[in-house]
Design an enzyme around this catalytic site. Structure first.
Site, PDB file in Angstrom:
ATOM      1  N   VAL A   1       0.837  -1.209   0.000  1.00  0.00           N
ATOM      2  CA  VAL A   1       0.000   0.000   0.000  1.00  0.00           C
ATOM      3  C   VAL A   1       0.871   1.259   0.000  1.00  0.00           C
ATOM      4  O   VAL A   1       0.665   2.182  -0.796  1.00  0.00           O
ATOM      5  CB  VAL A   1      -0.940  -0.013   1.225  1.00  0.00           C
TER       6      VAL A   1
ATOM      7  N   LYS B   1      15.338  -2.247   2.585  1.00  0.00           N
ATOM      8  CA  LYS B   1      14.271  -1.934   1.629  1.00  0.00           C
ATOM      9  C   LYS B   1      14.433  -0.504   1.115  1.00  0.00           C
ATOM     10  O   LYS B   1      14.300  -0.234  -0.083  1.00  0.00           O
ATOM     11  CB  LYS B   1      12.912  -2.108   2.323  1.00  0.00           C
TER      12      LYS B   1
ATOM     13  N   THR C   1      -5.494  -0.387   6.490  1.00  0.00           N
ATOM     14  CA  THR C   1      -6.852  -0.768   6.890  1.00  0.00           C
ATOM     15  C   THR C   1      -6.861  -0.986   8.402  1.00  0.00           C
ATOM     16  O   THR C   1      -6.118  -1.819   8.918  1.00  0.00           O
ATOM     17  CB  THR C   1      -7.274  -2.054   6.169  1.00  0.00           C
TER      18      THR C   1
ATOM     19  N   GLU D   1      -4.258  -6.135  -5.605  1.00  0.00           N
ATOM     20  CA  GLU D   1      -2.926  -6.505  -6.085  1.00  0.00           C
ATOM     21  C   GLU D   1      -2.995  -6.942  -7.537  1.00  0.00           C
ATOM     22  O   GLU D   1      -3.932  -7.620  -7.951  1.00  0.00           O
ATOM     23  CB  GLU D   1      -2.344  -7.629  -5.218  1.00  0.00           C
TER      24      GLU D   1
ATOM     25  N   LYS E   1     -14.385   0.714   4.633  1.00  0.00           N
ATOM     26  CA  LYS E   1     -13.311  -0.091   4.035  1.00  0.00           C
ATOM     27  C   LYS E   1     -13.435  -1.551   4.479  1.00  0.00           C
ATOM     28  O   LYS E   1     -13.423  -2.476   3.669  1.00  0.00           O
ATOM     29  CB  LYS E   1     -11.960   0.498   4.457  1.00  0.00           C
TER      30      LYS E   1
ATOM     31  N   ASN F   1     -14.467  -5.019   2.011  1.00  0.00           N
ATOM     32  CA  ASN F   1     -13.730  -6.277   1.888  1.00  0.00           C
ATOM     33  C   ASN F   1     -14.545  -7.451   2.423  1.00  0.00           C
ATOM     34  O   ASN F   1     -14.563  -8.536   1.829  1.00  0.00           O
ATOM     35  CB  ASN F   1     -12.390  -6.183   2.627  1.00  0.00           C
TER      36      ASN F   1
ATOM     37  N   GLY G   1      -7.772 -15.699  -0.644  1.00  0.00           N
ATOM     38  CA  GLY G   1      -6.575 -15.618   0.198  1.00  0.00           C
ATOM     39  C   GLY G   1      -6.079 -14.193   0.147  1.00  0.00           C
ATOM     40  O   GLY G   1      -6.851 -13.272  -0.114  1.00  0.00           O
TER      41      GLY G   1
ATOM     42  N   CYS H   1      -5.474  -9.343   2.649  1.00  0.00           N
ATOM     43  CA  CYS H   1      -6.574  -8.448   3.043  1.00  0.00           C
ATOM     44  C   CYS H   1      -7.828  -9.182   3.521  1.00  0.00           C
ATOM     45  O   CYS H   1      -8.217  -9.030   4.679  1.00  0.00           O
ATOM     46  CB  CYS H   1      -6.928  -7.537   1.875  1.00  0.00           C
TER      47      CYS H   1
ATOM     48  N   ARG I   1       0.753 -14.729   0.515  1.00  0.00           N
ATOM     49  CA  ARG I   1       0.196 -14.657   1.876  1.00  0.00           C
ATOM     50  C   ARG I   1      -1.230 -15.223   1.898  1.00  0.00           C
ATOM     51  O   ARG I   1      -2.060 -14.859   1.066  1.00  0.00           O
ATOM     52  CB  ARG I   1       0.220 -13.210   2.379  1.00  0.00           C
TER      53      ARG I   1
HETATM   54  C1  UGA Z   1      -8.771  -6.877  -2.063  1.00  0.00           C
HETATM   55  C2  UGA Z   1      -9.909  -5.981  -2.604  1.00  0.00           C
HETATM   56  O1  UGA Z   1     -10.387  -6.498  -3.830  1.00  0.00           O
HETATM   57  C3  UGA Z   1      -9.408  -4.545  -2.801  1.00  0.00           C
HETATM   58  O2  UGA Z   1     -10.495  -3.706  -3.203  1.00  0.00           O
HETATM   59  C4  UGA Z   1      -8.841  -4.029  -1.476  1.00  0.00           C
HETATM   60  O3  UGA Z   1      -8.350  -2.704  -1.598  1.00  0.00           O
HETATM   61  C5  UGA Z   1      -7.699  -4.936  -1.038  1.00  0.00           C
HETATM   62  O4  UGA Z   1      -8.230  -6.280  -0.871  1.00  0.00           O
HETATM   63  C6  UGA Z   1      -7.140  -4.422   0.259  1.00  0.00           C
HETATM   64  O5  UGA Z   1      -7.875  -4.340   1.243  1.00  0.00           O
HETATM   65  O6  UGA Z   1      -5.982  -3.986   0.271  1.00  0.00           O
HETATM   66  P1  UGA Z   1      -6.758  -8.228  -3.180  1.00  0.00           P
HETATM   67  O7  UGA Z   1      -6.545  -8.831  -1.824  1.00  0.00           O
HETATM   68  O8  UGA Z   1      -5.591  -7.714  -3.940  1.00  0.00           O
HETATM   69  O9  UGA Z   1      -7.766  -6.975  -3.067  1.00  0.00           O
HETATM   70  O10 UGA Z   1      -7.417  -9.353  -4.079  1.00  0.00           O
HETATM   71  P2  UGA Z   1      -8.810  -9.672  -4.790  1.00  0.00           P
HETATM   72  O11 UGA Z   1      -8.676  -9.464  -6.245  1.00  0.00           O
HETATM   73  O12 UGA Z   1      -9.918  -8.994  -4.132  1.00  0.00           O
HETATM   74  O13 UGA Z   1      -8.900 -11.246  -4.543  1.00  0.00           O
HETATM   75  C7  UGA Z   1      -8.939 -11.790  -3.228  1.00  0.00           C
HETATM   76  C8  UGA Z   1      -9.069 -13.287  -3.271  1.00  0.00           C
HETATM   77  O14 UGA Z   1     -10.389 -13.668  -3.647  1.00  0.00           O
HETATM   78  C9  UGA Z   1      -8.124 -14.006  -4.251  1.00  0.00           C
HETATM   79  O15 UGA Z   1      -7.568 -15.123  -3.593  1.00  0.00           O
HETATM   80  C10 UGA Z   1      -9.040 -14.437  -5.382  1.00  0.00           C
HETATM   81  O16 UGA Z   1      -8.592 -15.599  -6.038  1.00  0.00           O
HETATM   82  C11 UGA Z   1     -10.336 -14.698  -4.617  1.00  0.00           C
HETATM   83  N1  UGA Z   1     -11.563 -14.626  -5.442  1.00  0.00           N
HETATM   84  C12 UGA Z   1     -11.906 -13.462  -6.046  1.00  0.00           C
HETATM   85  C13 UGA Z   1     -12.381 -15.742  -5.556  1.00  0.00           C
HETATM   86  O17 UGA Z   1     -12.100 -16.822  -4.996  1.00  0.00           O
HETATM   87  N2  UGA Z   1     -13.533 -15.656  -6.298  1.00  0.00           N
HETATM   88  C14 UGA Z   1     -13.899 -14.506  -6.906  1.00  0.00           C
HETATM   89  O18 UGA Z   1     -14.975 -14.500  -7.540  1.00  0.00           O
HETATM   90  C15 UGA Z   1     -13.062 -13.381  -6.787  1.00  0.00           C
END
Ligand code: UGA
Length: 447
Positions: free
Chosen positions: A11, A35, A121, A156, A208, A212, A261, A264, A331
């Site tokens: 972030v 870093k 968050t 991500e 927020k 999530n 996973g 977040c 993670r």
């Molecule tokens: C998530 C949120 O989407 C962001 O909006 C938020 O800002 C971020 O957390 C955060 O709080 O920093 P992220 O963790 O990068 O983002 O990933 P996502 O794209 O949301 O996917 C999360 C998980 O859900 C992944 O493991 C993905 O494979 C899974 N997923 C997603 C499913 O199993 N099914 C789906 O239909 C969509």
């Protein structure tokens, strides 16, 4: 504007480079001196599309700096973003030690009026605690140091795009001055038509976590539905498509499989549950969302057991180890939860991931690693697709099957077409869709 950023993880670093790109003078700091040295040399410590290029652009135009002493990032700053880690404690509570320490550091080095912005968050109510910590550290600047909440919605793999072209900018603050400062920070994005939602701080903090948790809830809903589909012969992909055509529902985040996973969803869901129960409301279904997510791993294990019988001595290839495609982040990756369970049951696990291999090796050193999908499949009794990287969608399935001890595929992300799997001679088990058993596969290959 002069902007300081404390914490240069996913972030924080994206915040640094995107704010420099918007024209601000940004100075990032981190307690990890290695870093900082890496960032000063223009190298990103993790993969994120376009991040390294923008990092180098910011450094070379002189708008972006990294320093290991926080005073330099804070002294001249109009705004300081706190983007340090808030990992889960064993209880599930967000650990806010780093947020408190960052707040006290800002107070110690501030020289005048400064807006201290929560970017990490954090549970609702944190701003109140942070404000108190600032005032205790610098009673003389009590009126000069104000707190605001500006949660990120970066996903991500799309973080730079999400930062520069967000769906919405959310700012929680308590004074018109603070809102005005944040409008200036994001002026170019607001000018391009993005809505800025201005609220009180508690609302922003909660919105927020709620976003999530709601996305996680949708994923667990569709995964529970997948379990039901498996018992009725229905196809969860078609059910999701039908549901998604209703604009009130939409199709996003309704893909069944190995579940969510990442750094977040798992953490934020439990943190929301904890803060809620500390405030006297149990918010009952949040625990169920997490339980159904764990169940997806058990459901995949059942399919593997059904296909292979005993696990001992079986070689199982995992395709995709990162928690989702487009990142090297492992993670809370479902692939690694599955790997641990398979290893516990005596299987040999070999894995391949286009980017997450080094991180996966560090987390679960017992996983053997392969150089590509075909190398992973060599001699395997079963392949499990865990992360839907594009390169897996174009695999030569017949070649893959020929390399394996048995052509058995468990599709943990529902990416393959059943007819294509059948034509390639695979026994095929997907999440919430009718399976092609080994008997089905061999009956169909008979003339
Ligand atoms: C998530 C949120 O989407 C962001 O909006 C938020 O800002 C971020 O957390 C955060 O709080 O920093 P992220 O963790 O990068 O983002 O990933 P996502 O794209 O949301 O996917 C999360 C998980 O859900 C992944 O493991 C993905 O494979 C899974 N997923 C997603 C499913 O199993 N099914 C789906 O239909 C969509």
């Amino acid at each position: 504007m002069q902007i300081g950023v404390i914490g240069t993880g996913h972030v924080g670093l994206v915040t640094c480079v995107s704010l420099a790109h918007l024209g601000h003078d940004v100075c990032g700091t981190d307690s990890d001196a290695d870093k900082i040295a890496q960032l000063q040399d223009g190298m990103s410590p993790f993969f994120e599309p376009d991040l390294e290029g923008m990092l180098q652009e910011g450094l070379s135009c002189g708008r972006l700096h990294f320093v290991s002493h926080p005073a330099e990032a804070i002294r001249e700053a109009d705004v300081v973003f706190i983007s340090v880690g808030t990992p889960p404690r064993a209880s599930g509570d967000a650990n806010l030690v780093a947020v408190e320490a960052a707040g006290r550091t800002v107070a110690r080095h501030a020289t005048g009026r400064c807006l201290v912005v929560e970017k990490s968050t954090v549970p609702t109510g944190t701003a109140h605690r942070l404000r108190r910590a600032l005032r205790r550290e610098r009673p003389d600047l009590a009126l000069e140091l104000e707190v605001a909440s500006n949660p990120e919605f970066l996903s991500e793999g799309n973080a730079i795009k999400n930062a520069l072209e967000p769906d919405r900018i959310l700012v929680g603050a308590e004074s018109e001055w603070a809102h005005q400062v944040m409008r200036s920070v994001y002026a170019p994005i607001i000018a391009s038509g993005c809505e800025i939602v201005e609220t009180d701080i508690a609302t922003a903090e909660l919105a927020k976590h709620a976003s999530n948790a709601f996305l996680a809830l949708r994923i667990s809903f569709v995964n529970a539905l997948a379990r039901l589909c498996e018992r009725t012969g229905a196809d969860v992909l078609a059910v999701s498509d039908v549901m998604g055509k209703d604009p009130r529902i939409g199709r996003h985040f309704l893909s069944a499989g190995l579940g969510y996973g990442g750094s977040c969803f798992p953490k934020d869901l439990i943190a929301l549950k904890r803060i809620s129960s500390q405030l006297g409301y149990e918010f009952p279904f949040l625990a169920e969302v997490a339980r159904v997510n764990d169940e997806t791993i058990e459901a995949a294990l059942e399919k593997i057991r059904d296909a292979l019988w005993n696990m001992e001595g079986k070689r199982i290839a995992l395709l995709g180890l990162s928690f989702k495609p487009g990142t090297d982040d492992v993670r809370f990756a479902p692939a690694l939860s599955l790997a641990r369970r398979l290893l516990e049951e005596g299987a040999q696990v070999v894995g391949y991931d286009p980017m997450g291999m080094a991180n996966a090796r560090q987390d679960v050193p017992e996983i053997e690693t392969a150089s590509d999908s075909y190398d992973a499949a060599e001699g395997a009794h079963c392949v499990v697709l865990c992360t839907e990287w594009d390169e897996f969608l174009n695999l030569d399935l017949e070649k893959l099957g020929r390399l394996m001890a048995h052509p058995i595929m468990i599709d943990g992300r529902n990416v393959f077409d059943s007819d294509a799997m059948r034509a390639a001679g695979f026994a095929y088990y997907a999440a919430g869709r009718p399976p092609i058993t080994e008997e089905d596969a061999s009956a169909r290959s008979q003339p």
